[in-house]
Design a protein around this motif. Sequence first.
Motif, PDB file in Angstrom:
ATOM      1  N   TRP A  69       0.739 -27.104-101.284  1.00  0.00           N
ATOM      2  CA  TRP A  69       1.401 -27.627-100.081  1.00  0.00           C
ATOM      3  C   TRP A  69       0.859 -29.034 -99.886  1.00  0.00           C
ATOM      4  O   TRP A  69      -0.307 -29.216 -99.542  1.00  0.00           O
ATOM      5  CB  TRP A  69       1.089 -26.712 -98.909  1.00  0.00           C
ATOM      6  N   ARG A 127       0.820 -23.111 -99.945  1.00  0.00           N
ATOM      7  CA  ARG A 127       1.950 -22.460 -99.275  1.00  0.00           C
ATOM      8  C   ARG A 127       1.867 -20.947 -99.380  1.00  0.00           C
ATOM      9  O   ARG A 127       2.362 -20.233 -98.498  1.00  0.00           O
ATOM     10  CB  ARG A 127       3.267 -22.934 -99.876  1.00  0.00           C
ATOM     11  N   TYR A 175       0.334 -18.715 -96.082  1.00  0.00           N
ATOM     12  CA  TYR A 175      -0.238 -20.030 -96.385  1.00  0.00           C
ATOM     13  C   TYR A 175      -1.723 -20.122 -96.041  1.00  0.00           C
ATOM     14  O   TYR A 175      -2.246 -19.390 -95.208  1.00  0.00           O
ATOM     15  CB  TYR A 175       0.530 -21.133 -95.653  1.00  0.00           C
TER      16      TYR A 175
END
Length: 482
Positions: A427, A419, A371
């Motif tokens: 995300w 992510r 991430y």
Amino acid sequence: MNTIKNQSIFTTTCIALAFLILLPFTSIASPLKKRDGISKKEKKEYQERVKTAFKKGWRAYMNYAKGLDAVNPISEKGHNWYKESLLMTPVDAFSTMYLMGLDDEMAEAKELIFSELEFDKDFEVQQFEIAIRILGGLLSSYQLDGDQRFLDLAIDLADRMLPVFDSPTGIPYRLVNLKTGAVGGQGTNPCEVGSMLLEYGVLSKLTGDPKYYDLCKRGVKALYDRRGETGLQGSWIDQDTGKWEDTRAHISGGIDAYYEYLLKGYLLFGDEDLLEWYTVSRDAVNKYLVDTTSVEGEMWVGWADMNSGERIMTRFGALDCFWNLCNVLDGDLERAEGLQASINKMWFANGIEPEAINYTTMQPYYEGAEYYMMRPEAIESTYYVWRGTGNKKYYEQGKKMFESIEKYCQVENGYVQLRDVKTKEKWDTLESFFFAETMKYCYLFFADTETFDLEKYVLNTEAHPLKNTWDKDWKGNLNGVK
């Protein structure tokens, strides 16, 4: 290597760097500006682009999360860190708004802060995170803007958090209830012991009361006195017994800003103890953690045991990039450029950096480390190396880093984290340090020379500018703990 070995030379060099090398945004013409070859037209274009990105993120916050800590742009909602808001985003964003000259956004932030922010709240907070973000943000906002209400809030918050320092060793507890003063969190790490020294020290300067700095420094000294045989700090210590529970040494999250604040604390307060502690720590990092064996021409910083110095991990990540600002402030530009080559490689291997990699394979170090949460440290490093060397290639690297955030993290109504840096899966969250740090460092690459005087400020680990010039009537004893 031009690493500083003699303390008196180190002292002179740090001061010279603070006043000369890091002088790109003063009213004094910098020789670096003459060498960079960057057109005013390009700088102006990118100034506006960074401002536009900041404002787009801020509008997402105001539209979907006004009054909360942070925004989730895709789902068009917000979230808090705790059961009630501490206005994380407005407080964190204000100093960047000030530097960008965003008057309308500043007015919105101030209205929120002064109408809604109060600390008489019956829940535990993580003292270190609140200190660097909220306390640091309030102090910086007071110094930049001059509104007394910022300082009043800062004093109230700091007084509520002081019980953390009441431990048998002086090493602070991690958690504190803002209403009751009850402390919690058995065990802590160096970052949560030392990386609020700047904030408490500035508060001591502003109030004339040394208690804030002295209590914080007492904890830093207690930790320093328990350093490993190598001079390194470990990862986890019991604040009641002073016993190390995890002896892994590194410069990543959990230790990182402890080292940063030793050096910046010396530059901000002139405390010779901090200089000594930093020098010992820096030499240990360079001896036991720095790794040049991976690929010729690259330099990484790995993990080792704090007592034996034996290398235990070839791990490097987003948070570790902060070390390069120490290299630059220390005058060690050879190491700075070596580490910057590695940082640049890590960032652009997939177009944008992951959280942590195994630098021998350039793959994520652990499952889930793919991430990118909009961390600023790689951009921060690039900025410092550019200003330290004057080499235009580092300016170009910083510009490309901003472009990659624009390309991969931008959504229709704001910006979000990723992510997975390979798939670029979004995300849905935008934490406050996007405003405080990431956008600020992007902006400083392109800002006009009069925008920010780094001769007169030290940036805390949340990138809040803290003034290092003080009234002559200061009477406090900032070296009260020996």
